[in-house]
Design a protein around this motif. Structure first.
Motif, PDB file in Angstrom:
ATOM      1  N   UNK A 165       0.841  -1.205   0.000  1.00 15.64           N
ATOM      2  CA  UNK A 165       0.000   0.000   0.000  1.00 15.64           C
ATOM      3  C   UNK A 165       0.868   1.243   0.000  1.00 15.64           C
ATOM      4  N   UNK A 166       0.545   2.173  -0.884  1.00 17.39           N
ATOM      5  CA  UNK A 166       1.213   3.472  -0.947  1.00 17.39           C
ATOM      6  C   UNK A 166       0.223   4.545  -0.513  1.00 17.39           C
ATOM      7  N   UNK A 167       0.680   5.487   0.303  1.00 16.79           N
ATOM      8  CA  UNK A 167      -0.158   6.604   0.731  1.00 16.79           C
ATOM      9  C   UNK A 167       0.536   7.923   0.429  1.00 16.79           C
ATOM     10  N   UNK A 168      -0.206   8.865  -0.102  1.00 20.21           N
ATOM     11  CA  UNK A 168       0.304  10.218  -0.306  1.00 20.21           C
ATOM     12  C   UNK A 168      -0.563  11.176   0.506  1.00 20.21           C
ATOM     13  N   UNK A 169      -0.013  11.683   1.600  1.00 17.23           N
ATOM     14  CA  UNK A 169      -0.771  12.621   2.430  1.00 17.23           C
ATOM     15  C   UNK A 169      -0.869  13.983   1.761  1.00 17.23           C
ATOM     16  N   UNK A 170       0.152  14.357   0.977  1.00 16.81           N
ATOM     17  CA  UNK A 170       0.135  15.673   0.333  1.00 16.81           C
ATOM     18  C   UNK A 170      -0.929  15.734  -0.761  1.00 16.81           C
ATOM     19  N   UNK A 171      -1.177  14.588  -1.442  1.00 15.15           N
ATOM     20  CA  UNK A 171      -2.199  14.548  -2.496  1.00 15.15           C
ATOM     21  C   UNK A 171      -3.513  13.940  -2.001  1.00 15.15           C
ATOM     22  N   UNK A 172      -3.473  13.192  -0.902  1.00 15.02           N
ATOM     23  CA  UNK A 172      -4.692  12.645  -0.319  1.00 15.02           C
ATOM     24  C   UNK A 172      -5.239  11.417  -1.004  1.00 15.02           C
ATOM     25  N   UNK A 173      -4.410  10.392  -1.201  1.00 15.32           N
ATOM     26  CA  UNK A 173      -4.917   9.139  -1.754  1.00 15.32           C
ATOM     27  C   UNK A 173      -4.015   7.979  -1.331  1.00 15.32           C
ATOM     28  N   UNK A 174      -4.562   6.764  -1.454  1.00 19.04           N
ATOM     29  CA  UNK A 174      -3.780   5.542  -1.240  1.00 19.04           C
ATOM     30  C   UNK A 174      -4.088   4.575  -2.371  1.00 19.04           C
ATOM     31  N   UNK A 175      -3.142   3.678  -2.656  1.00 17.26           N
ATOM     32  CA  UNK A 175      -3.296   2.728  -3.750  1.00 17.26           C
ATOM     33  C   UNK A 175      -2.371   1.539  -3.501  1.00 17.26           C
ATOM     34  N   UNK A 176      -2.789   0.366  -3.922  1.00 23.28           N
ATOM     35  CA  UNK A 176      -1.937  -0.824  -3.851  1.00 23.28           C
ATOM     36  C   UNK A 176      -1.149  -0.954  -5.142  1.00 23.28           C
ATOM     37  N   UNK A 177       0.140  -1.310  -5.014  1.00 21.70           N
ATOM     38  CA  UNK A 177       0.995  -1.512  -6.193  1.00 21.70           C
ATOM     39  C   UNK A 177       1.829  -2.776  -5.991  1.00 21.70           C
ATOM     40  N   UNK A 178       2.350  -3.381  -7.057  1.00 26.22           N
ATOM     41  CA  UNK A 178       3.100  -4.635  -6.928  1.00 26.22           C
ATOM     42  C   UNK A 178       4.298  -4.512  -5.990  1.00 26.22           C
ATOM     43  N   UNK A 179       4.420  -5.456  -5.106  1.00 26.16           N
ATOM     44  CA  UNK A 179       5.512  -5.456  -4.138  1.00 26.16           C
ATOM     45  C   UNK A 179       6.859  -5.505  -4.857  1.00 26.16           C
ATOM     46  N   UNK A 180       7.792  -4.681  -4.410  1.00 29.77           N
ATOM     47  CA  UNK A 180       9.124  -4.656  -4.984  1.00 29.77           C
ATOM     48  C   UNK A 180       9.311  -3.640  -6.095  1.00 29.77           C
ATOM     49  N   UNK A 181       8.229  -3.001  -6.539  1.00 31.20           N
ATOM     50  CA  UNK A 181       8.357  -2.001  -7.588  1.00 31.20           C
ATOM     51  C   UNK A 181       8.896  -0.689  -7.015  1.00 31.20           C
ATOM     52  N   UNK A 182       9.604   0.052  -7.850  1.00 26.67           N
ATOM     53  CA  UNK A 182      10.187   1.333  -7.455  1.00 26.67           C
ATOM     54  C   UNK A 182       9.108   2.409  -7.404  1.00 26.67           C
ATOM     55  N   UNK A 183       9.200   3.287  -6.418  1.00 29.72           N
ATOM     56  CA  UNK A 183       8.245   4.391  -6.254  1.00 29.72           C
ATOM     57  C   UNK A 183       8.945   5.705  -6.585  1.00 29.72           C
ATOM     58  N   UNK A 184       8.392   6.467  -7.549  1.00 28.27           N
ATOM     59  CA  UNK A 184       8.921   7.792  -7.906  1.00 28.27           C
ATOM     60  C   UNK A 184       7.785   8.791  -7.750  1.00 28.27           C
ATOM     61  N   UNK A 185       7.989   9.767  -6.882  1.00 28.90           N
ATOM     62  CA  UNK A 185       6.907  10.706  -6.551  1.00 28.90           C
ATOM     63  C   UNK A 185       7.053  12.028  -7.291  1.00 28.90           C
ATOM     64  N   UNK A 186       5.894  12.600  -7.647  1.00 23.52           N
ATOM     65  CA  UNK A 186       5.796  13.970  -8.148  1.00 23.52           C
ATOM     66  C   UNK A 186       6.720  14.231  -9.334  1.00 23.52           C
ATOM     67  N   UNK A 187       6.498  13.464 -10.390  1.00 29.88           N
ATOM     68  CA  UNK A 187       7.285  13.618 -11.612  1.00 29.88           C
ATOM     69  C   UNK A 187       6.341  13.983 -12.758  1.00 29.88           C
ATOM     70  N   UNK A 188       6.621  15.118 -13.417  1.00 28.40           N
ATOM     71  CA  UNK A 188       5.779  15.559 -14.514  1.00 28.40           C
ATOM     72  C   UNK A 188       4.347  15.793 -14.041  1.00 28.40           C
ATOM     73  N   UNK A 189       3.401  15.179 -14.739  1.00 23.67           N
ATOM     74  CA  UNK A 189       1.994  15.306 -14.357  1.00 23.67           C
ATOM     75  C   UNK A 189       1.564  14.224 -13.378  1.00 23.67           C
ATOM     76  N   UNK A 190       2.463  13.309 -13.029  1.00 19.15           N
ATOM     77  CA  UNK A 190       2.111  12.166 -12.174  1.00 19.15           C
ATOM     78  C   UNK A 190       2.398  12.456 -10.710  1.00 19.15           C
TER      79      UNK A 190
END
Length: 489
Positions: free
Chosen positions: A5-30
């Motif tokens: 589970x990933x949580x972003x308090x600054x954007x206000x959402x949570x989402x499940x993503x595949x375990x072991x995948x790299x997380x890159x925050x706030x890039x471009x429009x994403x």
């Protein structure tokens, strides 16, 4: 498939993503991008296989026509991907989120031709809540497994909640004159633009102490600045020590933390020097962060107050406010002999501040997480931009400059370099370049000045001023100081 589970308090959402995948925050429009381990991808496809979340504030893109409906947004999206050459396009209604908190939305699936990666399969689901649209996208090159299970789990888990903290903020100054050790000085204490002044007048003066009090328009957050002339017998160290002891006595047991060591990189102290302290503590279900700066015989105190547990989301705001504090000799002038007035733009996700002219306005519609654009008159015609981007690996300063030069050489006809000199950006090596050329897209001759640097080894920073040739001198003379004001916080 195992998920995390990933949580972003600054954007206000949570989402499940595949375990072991790299997380890159706030890039471009994403807001966030998830990518699998590099060994599972072909090298040319390393940026194409990803799961990402983008959030768009539709209130910035209405052109006065009101917030688009989900049907409108779907039709616009269909039109856009069709123009890009989408094939095998499918779309329809869908549910997004867990069973107890589902949103009605739409899905789209299609294929696009990508140079170097071949066919890319794309699955998207989106919904609109208030003025925001939330989009979950999975992009998979055709040579890779479909990973549809990862997409379905992400969509089924997606949850939104009230965000905490601020992404960007514009700070304005409360300024006044003060006598410090016999010298006529002027101080500037900064506060977010849209915060509400809670003083009965613009400032409140009492017994040699001037205070400025504000509260956030949303949430229970307060900010206080005070300026106090010290008694003759009080030294800077004695004042700070007494203030620390008082705050310790008022704080909840074991909650008091001295963070004075962090002030070194934030504060710009005048030549007369001084003493600076920073504390965090809790009292009666409230959290406080206090910075005390004593210069000569004058003490400046800034206090940020939040509900208990929320201060961590506002640390960068406090850093930005403290780093913007200035005390200068009265009579400091700009290049044309006028008193220099400015506001401070703070990017609290990327952690930097820049001084900008009062005439600059941020273009919410055109700005992204990586690039912030400013205009003077026309929101569709920005004149200044700031880019802070993760280059993905260690990059040399000269290589980064060549990338920017290549862009300008390709976008302007007859582009030529007028000046290229070494400079500094914060405490990093930088290059300042001036160019001229004809921009066929804009239909006029342009002058461009940019400063670029690589900070923290892999982040490219670009400050760029670009106008048509006839307007350049006027815009540059009112904004030249921007290029030397960048500071990491």
């Amino acid at each position: 498939m195992e998920v995390t589970k990933y949580q972003s308090f600054i954007h206000g959402f949570s989402i499940d993503y595949p375990k072991g995948w790299k997380v890159s925050e706030n890039m471009g429009f994403s807001a966030v991008i998830f990518t699998p381990p590099i060994h599972s991808q072909q090298s040319q496809e390393s940026t194409m296989l990803n799961l990402n979340v983008s959030i768009q504030d539709l209130s910035n893109a209405t052109n006065g026509n009101g917030i688009p409906s989900p049907d409108d947004f779907l039709n616009i999206s269909i039109q856009q991907v069709s123009q890009m050459g989408a094939r095998a396009l499918k779309h329809g209604p869908t549910k997004i989120g867990p069973a107890h908190a589902q949103y009605d939305g739409y899905f789209m699936s299609y294929m696009l031709e990508n140079e170097g990666s071949g066919i890319v399969k794309i699955n998207q689901s989106f919904f609109i809540n208030n003025t925001f649209t939330y989009v979950v996208t999975l992009s998979v090159p055709s040579r890779e497994p479909s990973l549809i299970e990862a997409y379905e789990k992400a969509v089924a888990s997606f949850t939104i909640f009230a965000p905490k903290g601020l992404k960007t903020v514009m700070l304005s100054a409360d300024s006044n004159d003060v006598d410090i050790v016999g010298n006529s000085m002027r101080y500037s204490l900064f506060t977010p633009n849209n915060w509400i002044n809670t003083n009965s007048s613009s400032s409140n003066s009492n017994n040699g102490r001037t205070s400025y009090s504000y509260k956030a328009p949303i949430g229970d957050i307060k900010l206080d600045h005070s300026v106090e002339v010290l008694a003759n017998q009080s030294t800077a160290k004695a004042y700070c020590s007494k203030a620390e002891n008082t705050l310790r006595m008022r704080s909840t047991k074991d909650s008091f933390v001295d963070r004075s060591i962090t002030l070194g990189k934030l504060l710009t102290m005048p030549a007369v020097g001084g003493e600076a302290k920073r504390f965090i503590f809790t009292r009666a279900q409230r959290e406080y962060q206090v910075a005390i700066v004593v210069i000569g015989d004058c003490a400046f105190t800034t206090t940020l107050e939040t509900t208990s547990g929320d201060m961590e989301y506002f640390n960068n705001l406090f850093d930005a406010i403290v780093s913007s504090f200035r005390v200068n000799e009265i009579g400091a002038k700009d290049a044309e002999g006028g008193a220099l007035e400015y506001k401070v733009f703070a990017h609290l996700i990327k952690s930097f501040v820049v001084n900008v002219p009062l005439s600059f306005k941020m273009s919410d519609k055109l700005s992204t997480n990586d690039a912030v654009l400013f205009y003077v008159k026309d929101p569709e015609m920005p004149v200044f931009s700031m880019t802070f981007e993760d280059m993905g690996s260690i990059v040399a300063q000269e290589d980064y400059k060549q990338l920017i030069l290549q862009f300008h050489n390709e976008s302007m006809q007859g582009a030529k370099i007028v000046a290229d000199r070494p400079s500094r950006l914060d405490h990093y090596k930088a290059s300042t370049v001036e160019m001229m050329g004809f921009d066929p897209q804009m239909g006029n001759h342009r002058r461009v000045v940019f400063k670029c640097s690589v900070v923290r080894r892999r982040f490219g920073v670009l400050l760029s001023l670009s106008t048509n040739k006839t307007e350049f001198e006027g815009v540059y003379n009112s904004s030249f100081f921007v290029f030397d004001s960048f500071k990491l916080i």
